[in-house]
Design a protein around this motif. Structure first.
Motif, PDB file in Angstrom:
ATOM      1  N   SER A  38     -20.724  21.760  69.129  1.00  0.00           N
ATOM      2  CA  SER A  38     -21.603  20.611  68.878  1.00  0.00           C
ATOM      3  C   SER A  38     -22.966  21.066  68.383  1.00  0.00           C
ATOM      4  N   TYR A  39     -23.166  22.372  68.328  1.00  0.00           N
ATOM      5  CA  TYR A  39     -24.480  22.933  68.062  1.00  0.00           C
ATOM      6  C   TYR A  39     -24.560  23.332  66.600  1.00  0.00           C
ATOM      7  N   TYR A  44     -37.359  22.401  80.009  1.00  0.00           N
ATOM      8  CA  TYR A  44     -38.108  21.323  80.654  1.00  0.00           C
ATOM      9  C   TYR A  44     -37.677  21.149  82.097  1.00  0.00           C
ATOM     10  N   ASP A  87     -23.016  14.195  69.845  1.00  0.00           N
ATOM     11  CA  ASP A  87     -22.987  15.496  69.175  1.00  0.00           C
ATOM     12  C   ASP A  87     -21.569  16.014  68.961  1.00  0.00           C
ATOM     13  N   GLU A 126     -28.837  28.693  73.845  1.00  0.00           N
ATOM     14  CA  GLU A 126     -29.613  28.334  72.656  1.00  0.00           C
ATOM     15  C   GLU A 126     -30.478  29.478  72.173  1.00  0.00           C
ATOM     16  N   ILE A 161     -34.770  15.680  76.571  1.00  0.00           N
ATOM     17  CA  ILE A 161     -35.719  15.328  75.518  1.00  0.00           C
ATOM     18  C   ILE A 161     -35.471  13.907  75.012  1.00  0.00           C
ATOM     19  N   HIS A 162     -34.343  13.304  75.411  1.00  0.00           N
ATOM     20  CA  HIS A 162     -34.030  11.935  74.995  1.00  0.00           C
ATOM     21  C   HIS A 162     -34.449  10.944  76.082  1.00  0.00           C
ATOM     22  N   ARG A 222     -26.379  10.787  82.381  1.00  0.00           N
ATOM     23  CA  ARG A 222     -24.925  10.947  82.384  1.00  0.00           C
ATOM     24  C   ARG A 222     -24.513  12.288  82.954  1.00  0.00           C
TER      25      ARG A 222
HETATM   26  C1  LIG Z   1     -25.377  21.610  72.839  1.00  0.00           C
HETATM   27  C2  LIG Z   1     -26.428  20.600  73.249  1.00  0.00           C
HETATM   28  C3  LIG Z   1     -26.038  19.323  73.605  1.00  0.00           C
HETATM   29  C4  LIG Z   1     -26.984  18.371  74.028  1.00  0.00           C
HETATM   30  N1  LIG Z   1     -26.555  17.134  74.406  1.00  0.00           N
HETATM   31  C5  LIG Z   1     -27.449  16.254  74.942  1.00  0.00           C
HETATM   32  C6  LIG Z   1     -27.016  15.010  75.487  1.00  0.00           C
HETATM   33  O1  LIG Z   1     -25.826  14.685  75.493  1.00  0.00           O
HETATM   34  N2  LIG Z   1     -27.937  14.178  76.026  1.00  0.00           N
HETATM   35  C7  LIG Z   1     -29.274  14.500  76.074  1.00  0.00           C
HETATM   36  O2  LIG Z   1     -30.060  13.717  76.605  1.00  0.00           O
HETATM   37  N3  LIG Z   1     -29.718  15.668  75.538  1.00  0.00           N
HETATM   38  C8  LIG Z   1     -28.841  16.553  74.985  1.00  0.00           C
HETATM   39  N4  LIG Z   1     -29.281  17.758  74.472  1.00  0.00           N
HETATM   40  C9  LIG Z   1     -30.737  18.028  74.417  1.00  0.00           C
HETATM   41  C10 LIG Z   1     -31.304  18.485  75.763  1.00  0.00           C
HETATM   42  O3  LIG Z   1     -31.746  17.349  76.481  1.00  0.00           O
HETATM   43  C11 LIG Z   1     -32.498  19.418  75.526  1.00  0.00           C
HETATM   44  O4  LIG Z   1     -32.038  20.593  74.897  1.00  0.00           O
HETATM   45  C12 LIG Z   1     -33.224  19.770  76.803  1.00  0.00           C
HETATM   46  O5  LIG Z   1     -34.409  20.467  76.449  1.00  0.00           O
HETATM   47  C13 LIG Z   1     -32.377  20.609  77.739  1.00  0.00           C
HETATM   48  O6  LIG Z   1     -33.018  20.886  78.963  1.00  0.00           O
HETATM   49  P1  LIG Z   1     -33.870  22.234  79.192  1.00  0.00           P
HETATM   50  O7  LIG Z   1     -35.134  22.048  78.403  1.00  0.00           O
HETATM   51  O8  LIG Z   1     -34.143  22.295  80.656  1.00  0.00           O
HETATM   52  O9  LIG Z   1     -33.075  23.392  78.702  1.00  0.00           O
HETATM   53  C14 LIG Z   1     -28.358  18.705  74.059  1.00  0.00           C
HETATM   54  C15 LIG Z   1     -28.736  20.012  73.696  1.00  0.00           C
HETATM   55  C16 LIG Z   1     -27.799  20.949  73.304  1.00  0.00           C
HETATM   56  C17 LIG Z   1     -28.242  22.327  72.950  1.00  0.00           C
END
Ligand SMILES: Cc1cc2nc3c(=O)[nH]c(=O)nc-3n(C[C@H](O)[C@H](O)[C@H](O)COP(=O)(O)O)c2cc1C
Ligand SMILES: Cc1cc2nc3c(=O)[nH]c(=O)nc-3n(C[C@H](O)[C@H](O)[C@H](O)COP(=O)(O)O)c2cc1C
Lengths: 189, 375
Positions: B92-93, A15, B130, B46, A113-114, A120
């Motif tokens: 955490s995954y 995203y 996580d 991922e 996605i949250h 943070r």
């Molecule tokens: C190991 C891991 C930890 C994550 N921790 C958080 C988090 O702390 N806070 C959050 O808002 N999203 C968290 N996410 C979800 C990400 O927001 C989501 O994967 C997002 O699509 C990542 O951005 P991208 O789409 O550009 O890769 C986490 C995802 C992964 C795989």
């Protein structure tokens, strides 16, 4: 303005990439080039195997583009309330033997996605970019985070919410002004 | 007390690694500390097929089985190194390996700040949902001026630093133990038999006291593991010197959790054939711990043939092999060779006996390098 944008995710479907692509298409008056970090090796002091004085080619190429640019935008995901290792690794490369981000105006944006939308991790990224090895000029205030990113874009990659688009435009205009002042101050162009 | 200590860098030479080696030595009376390296793990992504990440699985397992975790982090750009962050992302995954794990943070830096900013960020990461760890509060170990910290034998030279480490470790020791007590109290019902160990269980062929059943299983020269009909690890016999070392905390784990991803398809194939009834037995011969180990999987069924679970029956047969080699069975009548063939692989019979292949062949295809929990 010539801007190098860095996708802070090594994922095929990101995203943050979508967000930067939207910015590239939306801000047509400026030249935004998108950089991927997926193939960068993990930072290692001993890369590759004990060799002391050479960086991976991908790193030096990115550094050259950054040097040549007026400003940098980073699209920063959030993993575990912080910056993903893939992005942190690239910043480590850019703060080790070479320091192309030194004095460079940087805008941070982020999608998650949250609902909190990478707030943070952006705080952590600011601290990282402020550290002496990086020494970038981070655009203050104006935090742009895109929460619930899954539903934020339409099929053509446009941001659906016009309020969001308006705020992004406002941040971007402010950033360009900031970048010009910084570059003037640093004697760039 | 069993702890793992994570070296937070992939650098060949690291003061933080030195610090953990020192702690392993200095606190050896209080804890068994195993030092783990993040550089063995692939960079987190991922899109990597998770089921092929055997190193990640191993790393997860080691931490799962530890009572607590020490993390030694360098400071890179006021945060933790990407290599350590990548390890945490793996943890955490898919699994919640760090959930409620007691964690102690220490760090050495080249400058004077002693990784204070990296530790601050690391704390925040460990508290994210996580990872969700129990981070030891207070008790900061911030060691600056790394180059002057250790002598040539790896000992810490500054008595103030030694005292800081000792005080913090003592606090961590108490912290881990209170966590263990909490877990044990929660486990009480699991480890103690529900009924008195004097109670007798009546079988068709006789009766045994509960404590006799327990000790018979523990005395068998083969060790037993049992996976129940919901595919969860339900029981193992407490035989001394087991080939597969197990820990009570593993009880209740799903088959997915207690096998390396690479071995999982083979294990599931065996269990599926047991459930269907196409096989009752699979055997494997494996070198393990320097022993000749014979592993047998049996389908355990009720009298109606309904699958109750899988029993893994494992033992060192080196002694038997030697008896054969020494000719101890030579000259014995080879009882009706045709019949013995049938006895040995009764599972090779089936509704259409001539077509069913040797049921034991599947076992040798099993990926032995990934044999669970043993390395
Ligand atoms: C190991 C891991 C930890 C994550 N921790 C958080 C988090 O702390 N806070 C959050 O808002 N999203 C968290 N996410 C979800 C990400 O927001 C989501 O994967 C997002 O699509 C990542 O951005 P991208 O789409 O550009 O890769 C986490 C995802 C992964 C795989
Ligand atoms: C990319 C990079 C960034 C660094 N940033 C910091 C820093 O922000 N603060 C600090 O105290 N030391 C910093 N250092 C120096 C480390 O403290 C030093 O390399 C230390 O030896 C790392 O720990 P280690 O010996 O366990 O690898 C940095 C080193 C590297 C390679």
């Amino acid at each position: 303005m010539k801007i190098e944008a860095i996708v802070g995710s090594n994922k095929r479907l990101s995203y943050n990439r979508k967000l930067l692509q939207f910015m590239k298409n939306h801000f047509t008056g400026d030249e935004i080039h998108i950089n991927e970090i997926k193939d960068f090796p993990m930072f290692n002091e001993n890369y590759p195997d004990g060799e002391k004085d050479h960086d991976p080619e991908l790193v030096t190429e990115l550094a050259e583009r950054i040097e040549a640019a007026d400003a940098v935008i980073i699209g920063c995901p959030e993993y575990n309330h912080s910056v993903p290792s893939a992005l942190k690794s690239v910043i480590e490369w850019l703060s080790y033997r070479i320091h192309p981000l030194h004095g460079k105006p940087i805008m941070i944006v982020g999608a998650s996605i949250h609902p909190q939308g990478s707030s943070r991790s952006q705080t952590h990224l600011r601290e990282i970019l402020d550290s002496p090895g990086v020494f970038a000029e981070v655009f203050p205030g104006n935090e742009f985070f895109l929460g619930t990113a899954k539903t934020a874009f339409d099929e053509d990659g446009e941001l659906i919410n016009q309020g969001t688009v308006g705020f992004l435009e406002q941040c971007f205009e402010g950033f360009k002004k900031f970048a010009t002042e910084i570059d003037d101050f640093n004697g760039v162009k | 007390m069993k702890l793992v200590a994570i070296v937070g860098t992939n650098a060949d030479f690291s003061y933080n690694r030195k610090l953990l080696e020192y702690m392993k030595w200095h606190f050896r009376r209080a804890a068994e500390i195993e030092v783990l390296e993040v550089k063995q793990l692939p960079p987190f992504n991922e899109d990597l097929p998770y089921s092929e990440q055997t190193e990640v699985w191993r790393f997860n397992n080691k931490i799962n089985n530890a009572d607590g975790v020490i993390i030694a982090t360098p400071e890179y750009d006021h945060s933790i190194p990407a290599a350590l962050k990548s390890g945490l992302e793996w943890l955490s995954y898919k699994h919640k390996t760090m959930k409620e794990k007691p964690v102690m943070i220490v760090g050495v830096s080249y400058g004077t700040q002693g990784t204070s900013r990296a530790q601050q960020q690391l704390r925040q990461m460990l508290l994210s949902p996580d990872l969700n760890s129990n981070v030891l509060p207070g008790n900061e170990v911030l060691i600056g001026n790394a180059a002057k910290t250790f002598d040539k034998n790896g000992f810490v030279t500054d008595i103030k630093v030694v005292h800081n480490l000792e005080d913090s470790f003592a606090a961590f020791n108490r912290f881990v133990k209170s966590n263990m007590r909490y877990l044990e109290e929660g486990d009480d019902n699991m480890t103690e038999p529900h009924i008195s160990s004097e109670a007798k269980v009546q079988f068709r062929t006789g009766s045994l006291k509960v404590k006799e059943i327990q000790q018979i299983f523990n005395t068998l020269p083969f060790e037993i593991d049992f996976i129940d009909d919901t595919d969860h690890f339900a029981y193992y016999s407490d035989k001394p010197n087991r080939e597969h070392v197990r820990h009570p905390s593993e009880i209740g784990e799903s088959v997915e959790e207690c096998h390396p991803p690479k071995a999982l398809p083979a294990v599931k194939a065996i269990m599926d054939s047991f459930k269907l009834g196409t096989k009752d037995h699979v055997e494997r011969c494996l070198p393990l711990n320097g022993h000749k180990v014979w592993i047998n999987y049996y389908a355990v069924r009720d009298e109606n043939g309904r699958y109750l679970g899988t029993m893994e029956f494992t033992g060192n047969v080196g002694h038997l092999v030697n008896l054969v080699k020494d000719g101890k069975f030579d000259g014995f009548p080879d009882a009706t060779s045709g019949a013995s063939k049938h006895d040995d692989d009764s599972e090779a019979t089936g509704p259409v006996a001539s077509e069913s292949a040797d049921a034991t062949t599947g076992a040798s295809e099993h990926d032995e390098e990934n044999e669970d929990k043993t390395e």
